[in-house]
Design an enzyme around this catalytic site. Structure first.
Site, PDB file in Angstrom:
ATOM      1  N   CYS A 246       0.851  -1.193   0.000  1.00 49.26           N
ATOM      2  CA  CYS A 246       0.000   0.000   0.000  1.00 49.26           C
ATOM      3  C   CYS A 246       0.881   1.236   0.000  1.00 49.26           C
ATOM      4  O   CYS A 246       1.718   1.422  -0.879  1.00 49.26           O
ATOM      5  CB  CYS A 246      -0.978  -0.032   1.180  1.00 49.26           C
ATOM      6  SG  CYS A 246      -0.197  -0.122   2.809  1.00 49.26           S
ATOM      7  N   ARG A 251      -2.318  -0.777   5.426  1.00 43.49           N
ATOM      8  CA  ARG A 251      -3.475  -1.332   4.724  1.00 43.49           C
ATOM      9  C   ARG A 251      -3.152  -2.687   4.108  1.00 43.49           C
ATOM     10  O   ARG A 251      -3.992  -3.596   4.085  1.00 43.49           O
ATOM     11  CB  ARG A 251      -3.954  -0.351   3.650  1.00 43.49           C
ATOM     12  CG  ARG A 251      -4.617   0.894   4.208  1.00 43.49           C
ATOM     13  CD  ARG A 251      -4.916   1.910   3.111  1.00 43.49           C
ATOM     14  NE  ARG A 251      -3.716   2.579   2.643  1.00 43.49           N
ATOM     15  CZ  ARG A 251      -3.682   3.419   1.605  1.00 43.49           C
ATOM     16  NH1 ARG A 251      -4.777   3.651   0.915  1.00 43.49           N
ATOM     17  NH2 ARG A 251      -2.555   4.005   1.256  1.00 43.49           N
TER      18      ARG A 251
END
Length: 295
Positions: A246, A251
């Protein structure tokens, strides 16, 4: 979806709010609240939970995860031993909790889980919160041996282009090169406000598939059912392995958790250097569908 699977799933990787409340105060069970800022924790937290901020796991000089000895020293100071079962939670669909879960897995902690739904679900169910704070009794955490099977470095990523499934879990605008950082970036959601987290150019790793991280959660921040998750990743071939990335690895750790811990696929790695590192490397290939107004 094809590929080998490991023994895993909700029974080993997640606990419900009901289970957590029933087991408050159990010896050998440690709750950790994590995040960027301690304000929510100070306002009220799961009784007995210890606060460990995300940045406490980071080395400001090497710009990455702290080493094994530093990890052991940190957990010792927080009163956590190798044999404790650790249950982690945070705001924002357990975003940073999943990252900390990945840290614990990387350092082979024997028993680590997420509180399904994190802080939001706990509050929605009106479960107990306390403002009481305590100084944990120091423990002795043995220095761990890292597990390289869950982590990808930049050389691994370069070797994986065209050979391994690479999943970019950022927003479509980041993936396309329109934005550098997520529009939601802020203290409650993801790491930020640090110069090394800004890449020199936008775009994505060649061949990467864009599957935004938050498609796997319900409105109450719990994870969707296994059938729903499997359907969302149905087009992903995991036979040759998967690398998630990410902006700074948070994430992508969340998606790593879903693929490895919930769906049970074995060869899943998180590239924690992510775009902050890759986007500043010299001479590496980059794809950027959107050219106007980007660098």
């Amino acid at each position: 979806m094809s590929g080998s699977s490991k023994v895993s799933g909700r029974a080993t990787a997640l606990v419900s709010g009901a289970w957590a409340e029933d087991n408050l105060g159990t010896p050998g069970l440690v709750f950790i609240e994590t995040g960027n800022e301690q304000a929510d924790y100070l306002h009220g937290h799961v009784p007995g939970a210890v606060w460990i901020g995300w940045s406490e796991f980071q080395d400001d000089l090497t710009l990455g995860l702290i080493g094994p000895r530093e990890f052991a020293d940190l957990l010792s100071a927080k009163g956590i031993s190798n044999d404790d079962t650790v249950v982690i939670y945070s705001v924002a669909s357990n975003l940073l909790a999943a990252l900390v879960y990945w840290y614990f897995t990387h350092y082979r902690h024997r028993s680590v889980k997420l509180l399904d739904g994190g802080r939001r679900k706990w509050e929605l169910e009106k479960r107990p919160l306390t403002t009481d704070t305590f100084a944990p009794h120091p423990a002795v955490y043995q220095v761990p041996t890292p597990d390289s099977s869950v982590r990808a470095g930049r050389d691994d990523v370069l070797a994986a282009i065209g050979a391994t499934s690479i999943v970019d879990v950022r927003t479509p605008d980041e993936y396309s090169g329109l934005l550098f950082a997520p529009a939601f970036a802020g203290p409650a959601f993801a790491p930020g406000n640090s110069p090394h987290e800004v890449a020199q150019r936008s775009g994505h790793i060649p061949g990467a598939i864009n599957l935004p991280w938050d498609m796997v959660v319900n409105p109450d921040d719990t994870f969707k059912s296994d059938d729903e998750l499997a359907a969302q990743f149905a087009g992903l071939d995991v036979e040759a392995g998967v690398i998630t990335y990410c902006w700074v690895g948070a994430r992508s750790a969340h998606t790593w958790f879903v693929l490895r811990e919930l769906l049970g696929h074995d060869d899943i790695k998180n590239y924690d250097g992510s775009w902050a590192e890759y986007g500043s490397l010299l001479g590496v290939p980059v794809e950027r569908p959107i050219q106007k107004g980007s660098r």
